[in-house]
Design an enzyme around this catalytic site. Sequence first.
Site, PDB file in Angstrom:
ATOM      1  N   CYS A 294      57.305  30.414  48.543  1.00  0.00           N
ATOM      2  CA  CYS A 294      56.073  31.236  48.580  1.00  0.00           C
ATOM      3  C   CYS A 294      54.799  30.437  48.855  1.00  0.00           C
ATOM      4  O   CYS A 294      54.017  30.834  49.729  1.00  0.00           O
ATOM      5  CB  CYS A 294      55.895  32.028  47.291  1.00  0.00           C
ATOM      6  SG  CYS A 294      57.349  32.276  46.308  1.00  0.00           S
ATOM      7  N   ARG A 323      66.759  23.736  42.756  1.00  0.00           N
ATOM      8  CA  ARG A 323      66.415  24.117  41.387  1.00  0.00           C
ATOM      9  C   ARG A 323      67.439  23.550  40.421  1.00  0.00           C
ATOM     10  O   ARG A 323      68.625  23.529  40.722  1.00  0.00           O
ATOM     11  CB  ARG A 323      66.389  25.647  41.237  1.00  0.00           C
ATOM     12  CG  ARG A 323      65.317  26.289  42.071  1.00  0.00           C
ATOM     13  CD  ARG A 323      65.321  27.795  41.879  1.00  0.00           C
ATOM     14  NE  ARG A 323      64.449  28.416  42.860  1.00  0.00           N
ATOM     15  CZ  ARG A 323      64.385  29.723  43.075  1.00  0.00           C
ATOM     16  NH1 ARG A 323      65.156  30.525  42.358  1.00  0.00           N
ATOM     17  NH2 ARG A 323      63.574  30.216  43.984  1.00  0.00           N
ATOM     18  N   GLN A 341      67.486  30.153  50.806  1.00  0.00           N
ATOM     19  CA  GLN A 341      67.147  31.565  50.589  1.00  0.00           C
ATOM     20  C   GLN A 341      66.785  32.205  51.914  1.00  0.00           C
ATOM     21  O   GLN A 341      66.133  31.569  52.744  1.00  0.00           O
ATOM     22  CB  GLN A 341      65.903  31.679  49.706  1.00  0.00           C
ATOM     23  CG  GLN A 341      66.108  31.335  48.267  1.00  0.00           C
ATOM     24  CD  GLN A 341      64.803  31.528  47.517  1.00  0.00           C
ATOM     25  OE1 GLN A 341      63.764  30.993  47.886  1.00  0.00           O
ATOM     26  NE2 GLN A 341      64.852  32.297  46.448  1.00  0.00           N
ATOM     27  N   ASP A 343      64.313  34.078  52.791  1.00  0.00           N
ATOM     28  CA  ASP A 343      63.083  34.446  52.105  1.00  0.00           C
ATOM     29  C   ASP A 343      62.109  35.094  53.068  1.00  0.00           C
ATOM     30  O   ASP A 343      62.093  34.775  54.255  1.00  0.00           O
ATOM     31  CB  ASP A 343      62.453  33.171  51.545  1.00  0.00           C
ATOM     32  CG  ASP A 343      61.710  33.435  50.257  1.00  0.00           C
ATOM     33  OD1 ASP A 343      61.585  34.609  49.878  1.00  0.00           O
ATOM     34  OD2 ASP A 343      61.261  32.455  49.648  1.00  0.00           O
ATOM     35  N   HIS A 345      57.885  36.726  53.002  1.00  0.00           N
ATOM     36  CA  HIS A 345      56.681  37.175  52.305  1.00  0.00           C
ATOM     37  C   HIS A 345      55.901  38.048  53.257  1.00  0.00           C
ATOM     38  O   HIS A 345      55.662  37.663  54.405  1.00  0.00           O
ATOM     39  CB  HIS A 345      55.864  35.989  51.822  1.00  0.00           C
ATOM     40  CG  HIS A 345      56.600  35.198  50.790  1.00  0.00           C
ATOM     41  ND1 HIS A 345      57.425  34.156  51.111  1.00  0.00           N
ATOM     42  CD2 HIS A 345      56.697  35.372  49.446  1.00  0.00           C
ATOM     43  CE1 HIS A 345      57.985  33.697  50.001  1.00  0.00           C
ATOM     44  NE2 HIS A 345      57.566  34.415  48.976  1.00  0.00           N
ATOM     45  N   LYS A 425      59.569  45.098  40.416  1.00  0.00           N
ATOM     46  CA  LYS A 425      60.483  44.797  41.517  1.00  0.00           C
ATOM     47  C   LYS A 425      61.586  45.835  41.644  1.00  0.00           C
ATOM     48  O   LYS A 425      61.828  46.610  40.716  1.00  0.00           O
ATOM     49  CB  LYS A 425      61.097  43.412  41.335  1.00  0.00           C
ATOM     50  CG  LYS A 425      61.792  43.226  40.005  1.00  0.00           C
ATOM     51  CD  LYS A 425      62.373  41.825  39.874  1.00  0.00           C
ATOM     52  CE  LYS A 425      63.069  41.681  38.532  1.00  0.00           C
ATOM     53  NZ  LYS A 425      64.002  40.584  38.459  1.00  0.00           N
ATOM     54  N   HIS A 471      57.305  39.675  47.974  1.00  0.00           N
ATOM     55  CA  HIS A 471      58.391  38.694  48.148  1.00  0.00           C
ATOM     56  C   HIS A 471      59.662  39.497  48.306  1.00  0.00           C
ATOM     57  O   HIS A 471      59.878  40.449  47.560  1.00  0.00           O
ATOM     58  CB  HIS A 471      58.670  37.835  46.910  1.00  0.00           C
ATOM     59  CG  HIS A 471      57.518  37.188  46.264  1.00  0.00           C
ATOM     60  ND1 HIS A 471      57.343  35.832  46.307  1.00  0.00           N
ATOM     61  CD2 HIS A 471      56.508  37.683  45.526  1.00  0.00           C
ATOM     62  CE1 HIS A 471      56.271  35.525  45.608  1.00  0.00           C
ATOM     63  NE2 HIS A 471      55.745  36.626  45.124  1.00  0.00           N
TER      64      HIS A 471
HETATM   65 ZN   LIG Z   1      58.238  34.254  47.099  1.00  0.00          ZN
END
Ligand SMILES: [Zn+2]
Length: 604
Positions: A294, A323, A341, A343, A345, A425, A471
Amino acid sequence: MLEIPDYDPNETIAEEVDAQGRPLLSTVRHSTSHVMATAVKRLFPEAHLGVGPAIEDGFYYDIEMPRPFTPDDLAAIEAEMAKIIKADEPFVKKMWSTAEAIEHFGKQGERFKVEIIQDLEKVGVTEVSSFENGEFFDLCRGPHVKRTGQIGAYKLLSIAGAYWRGKESNPQLQRIYGTAWHNKADLDAYLHRLEEAEKRDHRKLGRMLDLFSVHDDVGAGLVFWHPKLGMVRHLIESYWRDEHLKRGYEFVYTPHLASERIYTTSGHLQNYADMMYAPMDIDGDPYRVKPMNCPGHIKIFQSTQHSYRDLPQRFAELGTVYRYERSGVLHGMLRVRGFTQDDSHIFCTREQLADEITGILELIHTMMSDFGYTYEAFLATRPKDKSLGTDDEWAWATEALREALVRRGVDYKVDEGGGAFYAPKIDIKLYDALGRGWQGPTVQVDLNLPKRFGVTYIGADGKEHEVAIVHRAILGSLERFVGGLIEHTGGEFPLWLAPEQVRVLSISEPSAEYATQVRDALRREGLRATADLSADKIGAKVRLAETEKIPFMLVVGERDATARVVSPRRHKGKPEGTCTVEEFLARVRAEIAAKKRPEPPPAG
Ligand SMILES: [Zn+2]
Ligand SMILES: [Zn+2]
């Protein structure tokens, strides 16, 4: 993770029943854990008890024992449980002052129960309940079945180590897992599913099919993708890019290292330090490997000033993050320490949120259907205890998610208080070919980062406004998704994802040249084809292709070469008779376009 359920002695818990008037399975399972603990204490008075909740499909109890439990012990415990169920003992509730309860459990040497009660006292609880059946009593708030005789069919499944309250500095207990069902038929069906799941274990198939590896001398939780699975990943990534391009996403790439300063701004250092790897010194500045994508996407967005006319902007990245996960929870490709990921945004105005989320839900539906998953949606709302942002912000953010679900006609359940502390979410739970649930896509409306980074745009009114950030991840982590996909398909990847789609098998030496021509013709058409020209007998070649789960074999002999035909044979199928290469091509093209998965093998 603390696995002790919230405890409120004043709460009356409804003894819910299912549509057929039976106690809920979760109640049956938790009650079975009491019965198991009763049996354990009868057989092993030296054992001390931790906690024994119901879990998905079953229950467990954490037990402290001077020696490890053996499979024979489990059999003995099961037999003792049968007696307790046969005796049809009632579950009787009793209230205690915390002081009484501490004394009572203390006398029995149940130090873990004493610890729980002492912790409850610290938060102002003065009274606790116990439930008794026969000579056994346990600290518990219920609910339970009324009598032990209501427990249908059960089985103890396995033993694992578990730290008290999940903390590695605490004593290690032995966790006995079991399952319980209303009747024997349900239990048998479940045990069959377990067996099938065992066969499909992605770690086992990963070794058998040479898909991936993890190496002790490289590090736990770090996955190596071998060529075949590398091809599957390449195909998934290409598909993923195509679907995103069609929907107006733009691709970005962000560095894997970043100064701690950005993670202070984002708040990751303050909130998630324990999942980030240690800092490394670069020219006197502490840097970290990235745990999240992010902040990088926000930096790209903020590189220029934006007007409302530029919005929405949809940045997508197959972003690799690292992580920390405790070594005890690492599991093949499903729980790892480094993963990519899918991912994205989305930067938009508040007014655009519902449209953007509707678009995401459409993309989720398309992609999950293409991979053959069904799913269930949950709207996770503001957490009760800890959350950022105002009531008003939570209201419009949650409403945008809800509106998108309604517009798409998605049935959803509300997960009250299940949101992140900075965002409401939508969580999607996937169901695989065995009916097992998997963590799926998530969509969050962030109420935190736009403020922390001061992410703004200039509105039609010429003033600065806060950008709304969504996200979302659809596959989640490629490692976990593909690990799950191996189990979902049992390693039989559908034709569009199969690393090797067609293998041409020559019957004898004289047909080798024709086999090569067929292979090359298929390759020119974009199929992933190989040819087995070895001197092995055709039966052996077929068996090898079957073991390797190749979707199609094309058997060719001398006569086929003259007639310019091939004999297709599907994985697990019978020889189908001859057809021309063109006819075969038309068939596989249609199947690839439909992304159709072969039906899962029948149960039983
Ligand atoms: Zn994010
Ligand atoms: Zn209980």
